[in-house]
Scaffold this active site. Structure first.
Site, mmCIF file in Angstrom:
data_model
loop_
_atom_site.group_PDB
_atom_site.id
_atom_site.type_symbol
_atom_site.label_atom_id
_atom_site.label_comp_id
_atom_site.label_asym_id
_atom_site.label_seq_id
_atom_site.Cartn_x
_atom_site.Cartn_y
_atom_site.Cartn_z
ATOM 1 N N GLU A 174 0.828 -1.204 0.000
ATOM 2 C CA GLU A 174 0.000 0.000 0.000
ATOM 3 C C GLU A 174 0.867 1.260 0.000
ATOM 4 O O GLU A 174 0.808 2.088 0.909
ATOM 5 C CB GLU A 174 -0.966 -0.051 1.184
ATOM 6 C CG GLU A 174 -1.965 -1.195 1.028
ATOM 7 C CD GLU A 174 -2.948 -1.331 2.189
ATOM 8 O OE1 GLU A 174 -2.844 -0.560 3.160
ATOM 9 O OE2 GLU A 174 -3.804 -2.230 2.120
ATOM 10 N N ASN A 196 2.319 2.307 7.450
ATOM 11 C CA ASN A 196 1.274 1.302 7.253
ATOM 12 C C ASN A 196 1.094 0.511 8.538
ATOM 13 O O ASN A 196 2.007 0.428 9.353
ATOM 14 C CB ASN A 196 1.646 0.360 6.096
ATOM 15 C CG ASN A 196 0.457 -0.442 5.617
ATOM 16 O OD1 ASN A 196 0.136 -1.485 6.162
ATOM 17 N ND2 ASN A 196 -0.242 0.078 4.620
ATOM 18 N N HIS A 415 -18.220 -9.870 5.140
ATOM 19 C CA HIS A 415 -16.904 -9.293 5.413
ATOM 20 C C HIS A 415 -16.230 -10.041 6.546
ATOM 21 O O HIS A 415 -16.809 -10.203 7.620
ATOM 22 C CB HIS A 415 -17.044 -7.808 5.780
ATOM 23 C CG HIS A 415 -15.714 -7.133 5.967
ATOM 24 N ND1 HIS A 415 -15.419 -6.344 7.057
ATOM 25 C CD2 HIS A 415 -14.593 -7.162 5.209
ATOM 26 C CE1 HIS A 415 -14.176 -5.901 6.941
ATOM 27 N NE2 HIS A 415 -13.655 -6.377 5.839
ATOM 28 N N HIS A 485 -8.292 -8.611 0.796
ATOM 29 C CA HIS A 485 -7.561 -7.349 1.016
ATOM 30 C C HIS A 485 -6.343 -7.608 1.906
ATOM 31 O O HIS A 485 -6.395 -8.461 2.801
ATOM 32 C CB HIS A 485 -8.469 -6.318 1.677
ATOM 33 C CG HIS A 485 -9.335 -5.599 0.684
ATOM 34 N ND1 HIS A 485 -9.495 -4.234 0.670
ATOM 35 C CD2 HIS A 485 -10.065 -6.070 -0.363
ATOM 36 C CE1 HIS A 485 -10.297 -3.898 -0.319
ATOM 37 N NE2 HIS A 485 -10.667 -4.988 -0.958
ATOM 38 N N GLU A 486 -5.286 -6.881 1.668
ATOM 39 C CA GLU A 486 -4.003 -7.013 2.375
ATOM 40 C C GLU A 486 -3.383 -8.401 2.209
ATOM 41 O O GLU A 486 -2.402 -8.728 2.882
ATOM 42 C CB GLU A 486 -4.113 -6.672 3.884
ATOM 43 C CG GLU A 486 -4.475 -5.232 4.164
ATOM 44 C CD GLU A 486 -5.986 -5.018 4.224
ATOM 45 O OE1 GLU A 486 -6.690 -5.950 4.628
ATOM 46 O OE2 GLU A 486 -6.433 -3.930 3.848
ATOM 47 N N GLU A 504 -7.029 -6.690 -3.180
ATOM 48 C CA GLU A 504 -6.598 -5.305 -3.042
ATOM 49 C C GLU A 504 -5.118 -5.279 -3.413
ATOM 50 O O GLU A 504 -4.758 -5.072 -4.553
ATOM 51 C CB GLU A 504 -6.856 -4.824 -1.617
ATOM 52 C CG GLU A 504 -6.486 -3.374 -1.433
ATOM 53 C CD GLU A 504 -6.605 -2.938 0.001
ATOM 54 O OE1 GLU A 504 -7.044 -1.808 0.222
ATOM 55 O OE2 GLU A 504 -6.227 -3.707 0.903
ATOM 56 N N GLU A 510 -9.338 3.753 -0.743
ATOM 57 C CA GLU A 510 -9.392 4.106 0.681
ATOM 58 C C GLU A 510 -8.350 5.171 1.030
ATOM 59 O O GLU A 510 -8.581 6.023 1.890
ATOM 60 C CB GLU A 510 -9.216 2.862 1.560
ATOM 61 C CG GLU A 510 -7.885 2.161 1.396
ATOM 62 C CD GLU A 510 -7.739 0.904 2.263
ATOM 63 O OE1 GLU A 510 -8.673 0.558 2.982
ATOM 64 O OE2 GLU A 510 -6.662 0.271 2.201
HETATM 65 C C1 NOJ Z 1 -8.664 -2.360 4.988
HETATM 66 C C2 NOJ Z 1 -9.419 -2.662 3.744
HETATM 67 O O1 NOJ Z 1 -8.671 -2.351 2.609
HETATM 68 C C3 NOJ Z 1 -10.708 -1.882 3.792
HETATM 69 O O2 NOJ Z 1 -11.415 -2.039 2.592
HETATM 70 C C4 NOJ Z 1 -11.509 -2.340 4.980
HETATM 71 O O3 NOJ Z 1 -12.674 -1.585 5.068
HETATM 72 C C5 NOJ Z 1 -10.720 -2.181 6.273
HETATM 73 N N1 NOJ Z 1 -9.433 -2.778 6.119
HETATM 74 C C6 NOJ Z 1 -11.420 -2.821 7.452
HETATM 75 O O4 NOJ Z 1 -11.449 -4.205 7.289
HETATM 76 CA CA CA Z 2 -6.141 -1.998 2.644
#
Ligand code: NOJ
Ligand code: CA
Length: 705
Positions: A174, A196, A415, A485-486, A504, A510
């Site tokens: 990121e 980060n 989620h 994500h991550e 992601e 974001e």
């Molecule tokens: C980071 C994610 O990229 C984001 O989309 C998410 O809302 C937050 N973490 C919380 O999980």
């Molecule tokens: Ca993220």
């Protein structure tokens, strides 16, 4: 003495001749790329790649160093060599094109190390768009189990290329992309490493892949990996004097870089090359190097356009957590008895508003984050038992919402934020997926924010790679699609696991709320991050001033409103979010029409013009339809884009709706100024279209009836 020198010279010539005899060459099907494999005098394996007779990768070493065992880097002799040609076309479950041609010439060289009695194989595949090669470790008595100390694969570049780079890191991607010459990396590294929740850089000249390069004489080169399975993720270490890049694998908690049991395969190392930037974007090399899917039934995998209870939390307008308590243990709190904070986004009434909005405008799904207990102290605490993934907060009625959504033909996207606690996630995975099946969820967004628990592991080490792939397989068994994500950057694995519909693994939208992305960010990402697979970039922010959502947040989106629409075309993904709040779309329903219309699955893709860091213009034909969509994104300078629509079907007449930046639009000063105009077009039409600084345009082209 003279005699001795002569003898030595003669011997050297002999050795050279012998080694040249050992050199083996294959060409790409169109003959423009040449791969040469050769052994050096000391039995060091090397390869070299040329494109139209120009060096892409100069003679570069291959091999691996092992822990507590002799290296697999030298002392080799060539054993059996095999060549073959392969040519087939395959149909992706979803994608940028209807069919993909997988056409290459292959050379597989077995290398025997006499001193140790071990052998490995290097397999090269040369396509028209580049090279892939991998190490193969056949099962053998003298090489059954081993630990990688470091992979020593080199990519010797021909000069001080311009690079689009991220700092090498074991835990995050990121970062903002840096654009500089390779020789400038060291001087810029400090400013490149921004904060980060979890990050581990390793060198002032460490880089990530996909690494995009441009040589002074106009060659575009992309270095990445394909099919990352049961192996650690590769970074690159740059020698900024010689411009040799060398593989640098992500270590595990004890510093090892891979535990291998033979037979085993490394991921493919990939080099995509062309003298046209657009060819890099159209390359399917990384996908082709992955195995076909073994899923017999893929009918449950469907591209998704979605909205979500998300941006409001990212901007700080509402919260994931239900209370303002801290230091909670999951099982010790009955949330029905505690005072809510009044800012919890994922409450039943509010989620219903999103479902209504999705149904009204034809979206497939609504993502809801913060629905489950644990968000009070999820962040930065390194908790093992952090979420259980099945217990909703008291104001989120799972059954009622599922019925409501189903009645409106909308799905709710699950989620699972793991907070990096992967053992905890695996502990709950079965019950979490069973819960999803019970309530009709068919897709999950996973997240790995913060340091990995167990501590010491890294987001990209072999153990985590196996975790992400385990989640994918488990999810597939439950017919669940995954958007990670991550997690690690994709390496084309979606060919094998088409339920991996998103990742992601880069700086997404974001960050527009966390200080901003550079105005040229989206002119680079398709050349870097997207080479491995689609990104859940979450575009579509119409209200670019974030203080309107949260007066305490002064960030702004570094893009015009229209460019946000273009991203649905330029940032390919089968999973696309309209990330802004319904109330902001309601203020611009005329522009919102494009987001409603745009397809998420395609039969054809044409890169009309592209230059990394400057602009990208792409046209795509909707899957199974006659409509086309064009998107263009440009950097902070603005420009006029000149395209012709010769890709349109012959003999057909269309109506184009052109969503454009107004003359005075500007990503910072005047982002919401746009115009919409309609005009008849055919494949003979030529178009000159202005793009504002940080802007672009979006066009829908519908057949005239
Ligand atoms: C980071 C994610 O990229 C984001 O989309 C998410 O809302 C937050 N973490 C919380 O999980
Ligand atoms: Ca993220």
């Amino acid at each position: 003495m003279l005699n001795y020198t002569r003898q030595l010279l003669a011997l050297c010539c002999l050795v050279l001749l012998w080694n040249n005899a050992q050199a083996q060459t294959i060409k790409s099907p169109n003959g423009q790329l040449t791969l040469t494999f050769a052994l050096q005098n000391d039995g060091v394996p090397t390869y070299r790649l040329t494109y139209k007779s120009r060096d892409v990768i100069k003679t570069s070493k291959l091999g691996l160093e092992l822990k507590n065992a002799p290296s697999l880097t030298s002392g080799f002799a060539v054993g059996e060599s095999k060549q073959r040609t392969f040519d087939e076309s395959w149909t992706p479950v979803w994608g940028e094109v209807k069919t993909i041609r997988n056409h290459y010439n292959e050379l597989a060289v077995t290398l025997a190390q006499a001193a140790s009695g071990r052998s490995i194989r290097v397999r090269f595949r040369v396509f028209d768009d580049g090279l892939g090669f991998r190490y193969e470790f056949p099962r053998q008595a003298k090489l059954d189990y081993f630990t990688i100390k470091e992979e020593r694969t080199q990519f010797a570049l021909a000069g001080d290329h311009k690079a689009f780079w991220l700092p090498g890191d074991y835990d995050t991607q990121e970062y903002s992309t840096m654009t500089s010459k390779l020789s400038e990396v060291r001087g810029l590294m400090k400013s490149a490493v921004t904060g980060n929740a979890s990050q581990t850089t390793f060198s002032p000249t460490g880089l990530q892949t996909p690494l995009m390069l441009k040589s002074q004489d106009g060659l575009y080169i992309n270095i990445h990996e394909a099919a990352l399975i049961d192996y650690s993720c590769m970074n690159l270490e740059l020698d900024d004097k010689s411009f040799v890049l060398e593989s640098h694998l992500t270590p595990d908690a004890v510093g090892d870089k891979g535990l291998i049991q033979t037979p085993a395969l490394s991921p493919w190392r990939t080099v995509i090359v062309s003298d046209k930037a657009g060819d890099i974007l159209e390359s399917k090399l990384v996908l082709n190097l992955n195995e076909p899917t073994k899923f017999k039934d893929t009918s449950w995998i469907k591209p998704v356009k979605y909205v979500g209870v998300w941006w409001e939390m990212i901007t700080g307008k509402s919260t994931w957590s239900y209370t303002n308590m801290d230091n909670i243990k999951l099982d010790s709190v009955d949330f029905r008895t505690v005072k809510p904070n009044g800012t919890h986004g994922a409450n039943t009434a509010h989620v219903k508003e999103y479902i209504d909005f999705a149904a009204l405008h034809g979206f497939d799904a609504v993502l809801v984050e913060g629905w489950n207990t644990g968000w009070e102290d999820w962040f930065g605490k390194h908790k093992d038992y952090v979420f259980d993934f099945v217990t909703p907060y008291p104001d989120f009625n799972v059954a009622e919402l599922q019925q409501y959504a189903a009645s409106k033909k909308v799905k709710i996207i699950m989620h699972h934020e793991t907070s990096g606690s992967v053992r905890n996630y695996e502990r709950h995975l079965d019950s979490a997926f069973t819960f999803m099946n019970k309530y009709g969820y068919n897709a999950v967004k996973t997240g790995y924010v913060g340091d990995i628990v167990p501590l010491g592991h890294h987001h990209y080490d072999q153990w985590l790679i196996n975790h992400y792939n385990y989640v994918l397989e488990k999810a597939a068994a439950h017919h669940i699609m995954v958007n990670g994500h991550e997690a690690v950057r994709p390496t084309g694995l979606a060919r094998t696991y088409p339920n991996l519909i998103g990742n992601e693994a880069a700086r997404g939208t974001e960050y527009e709320s966390f200080g901003g992305n550079n105005a040229d960010h989206t002119t680079i990402l398709p050349f870097t991050r997207l080479i491995g697979g689609p990104m859940d970039y979450t575009p579509g922010i119409f209200q670019t001033k974030i203080s309107i959502l949260n007066p305490k947040n002064n960030s702004f989106v570094h893009s015009t409103l229209v460019r946000q629409m273009a991203l649905y075309v330029t940032m390919y993904s089968p999973l696309q979010m309209a990330a802004d709040l319904p109330e902001h779309y309601n203020q611009h329903l005329d522009a919102f029409q494009f987001i409603k219309d745009v397809a998420v699955d395609w039969d054809e893709t044409h890169v009309l013009e592209a230059e990394p860091g400057d602009y990208i213009t792409i046209a795509r034909k909707a899957k199974g339809k006659s409509s086309w969509f064009i998107g263009s994104t440009c950097d902070e300078n603005g420009r006029t884009s000149n395209i012709n629509l010769s890709f349109l079907d012959p003999g057909k007449k269309y109506v184009a709706t052109i969503y454009a930046d107004a003359k005075d639009a500007h990503y910072e000063k005047n982002p919401q100024a746009y115009t919409i105009r309609k005009m008849p077009v055919t494949r003979k039409t030529k178009l000159a279209q202005y793009c504002a600084p940080g802007g672009g345009y979006a066009i829908s082209v519908m057949e005239a009836r």
